[in-house]
Design an enzyme around this catalytic site. Sequence first.
Site, mmCIF file in Angstrom:
data_model
loop_
_atom_site.group_PDB
_atom_site.id
_atom_site.type_symbol
_atom_site.label_atom_id
_atom_site.label_comp_id
_atom_site.label_asym_id
_atom_site.label_seq_id
_atom_site.Cartn_x
_atom_site.Cartn_y
_atom_site.Cartn_z
ATOM 1 N N HIS A 91 -4.375 8.579 17.501
ATOM 2 C CA HIS A 91 -4.820 7.183 17.394
ATOM 3 C C HIS A 91 -5.026 6.573 18.793
ATOM 4 O O HIS A 91 -4.488 5.513 19.109
ATOM 5 C CB HIS A 91 -3.797 6.359 16.606
ATOM 6 C CG HIS A 91 -4.406 5.235 15.834
ATOM 7 N ND1 HIS A 91 -4.056 4.925 14.546
ATOM 8 C CD2 HIS A 91 -5.363 4.328 16.175
ATOM 9 C CE1 HIS A 91 -4.752 3.884 14.120
ATOM 10 N NE2 HIS A 91 -5.557 3.504 15.090
ATOM 11 N N GLU A 141 -0.044 9.365 8.823
ATOM 12 C CA GLU A 141 -0.155 9.308 10.286
ATOM 13 C C GLU A 141 1.224 9.062 10.889
ATOM 14 O O GLU A 141 1.834 8.031 10.593
ATOM 15 C CB GLU A 141 -1.110 8.183 10.675
ATOM 16 C CG GLU A 141 -1.520 8.184 12.135
ATOM 17 C CD GLU A 141 -2.583 7.126 12.418
ATOM 18 O OE1 GLU A 141 -3.770 7.504 12.523
ATOM 19 O OE2 GLU A 141 -2.223 5.947 12.535
ATOM 20 N N ARG A 151 -9.836 4.642 9.510
ATOM 21 C CA ARG A 151 -8.519 4.735 8.901
ATOM 22 C C ARG A 151 -8.418 6.074 8.183
ATOM 23 O O ARG A 151 -9.366 6.514 7.522
ATOM 24 C CB ARG A 151 -8.284 3.585 7.902
ATOM 25 C CG ARG A 151 -8.175 2.212 8.554
ATOM 26 C CD ARG A 151 -6.907 2.071 9.384
ATOM 27 N NE ARG A 151 -6.741 0.721 9.925
ATOM 28 C CZ ARG A 151 -7.131 0.346 11.137
ATOM 29 N NH1 ARG A 151 -7.740 1.229 11.926
ATOM 30 N NH2 ARG A 151 -6.924 -0.892 11.551
#
Length: 350
Positions: free
Chosen positions: A308, A289, A261
């Site tokens: 991601h 993000e 994360r």
Amino acid sequence: MEIGAATGAATGAAAGRANRSAVAALAMSADVADRVFAPDIRERLARSVDLAPGLLSGSLTDADARAVLAETEILVTGWNCPPLTAEVLAHAPRLRALVHAAGSVKPVVTDALWDRGVVVSSAADANAGPVVAYTIAAITFAAKGALSAAAGYSSGWPPFTERTGADARTVGIIGASRIGRGVIAALRASDMGMRVLLTDPYVTLEEAAGLGVELIDLPELCRRSSIVSVHAPQLPETRGMVSAEMLKLIPDGGTVINTARGSLVDNQALARECGAGRLDAFLDVTDPEPLPPGHPLLLLPNVLVTPHVAGAQGSEVRRLGEYAVAEVERFLAGAPLRGQLRREELPRLA
């Protein structure tokens, strides 16, 4: 919730089948269902349960959704499924199991679900494989100095005596999560002879010995590792754990890899270290993000930022559907579930 038309194989294929053991429904967006539950996988699910037609998507409390939930005993969830709040669960009196065809269940599971005693399973094991593979690739690239070599390609190749390799390097793993343990196992099974260090407050010395790693604290791990790979869960106490202070402890020429994360790493401090040329980085997650256009981490030649993609993508998401259907089959057979989660485990999971 709106009931969208199901695509692929007809979800009513099991209609008329006698002695069905459960009614199941899919709760996820149509684009997710199309990829995760390909026609043959959905057909396999329909052979085991009375599969509700269509998809639960959007709000979970409108009249159409309530009608489906009233009969549902097994809810198969995925990306874009709303949280299962007490209000939602009030319309699902027969619900016995939730099978999540994705990784983290945190966006879906609530205290109300645990309070109801619903069995919860996640396909996180199936999602972990691609993340482990991505991380091992990043570790190998890091060990070979691939980013710096690529940045200097046009100005001259590094002399033979200045090249680096992967053998006998020291890798620090932050977090013995499902993925962290997978990375450890892959490194231990390789022929690179890497030394693996681990920091994790929940791992005992005996467990660390079984994993084949040396258990140390985070500052010592940063001091001794030329490659630091982050695999801890996102918790209040882990936010910013790879801080400016920790980053300064990593030796010159080191690399930070984050597939966990983005909030676990101080990205501003990392940008400064990488901008100075002291560290390299492979980041599949960031905070925020996505990063805003022009962010230093997007511009530095010794930093690779990917959107991601380490987890199951494209052809890989089929694994999630297969895993979920197998879990449903095990649940109906009264067999142990491979991905079953318990309430007390959730805080330590990604």
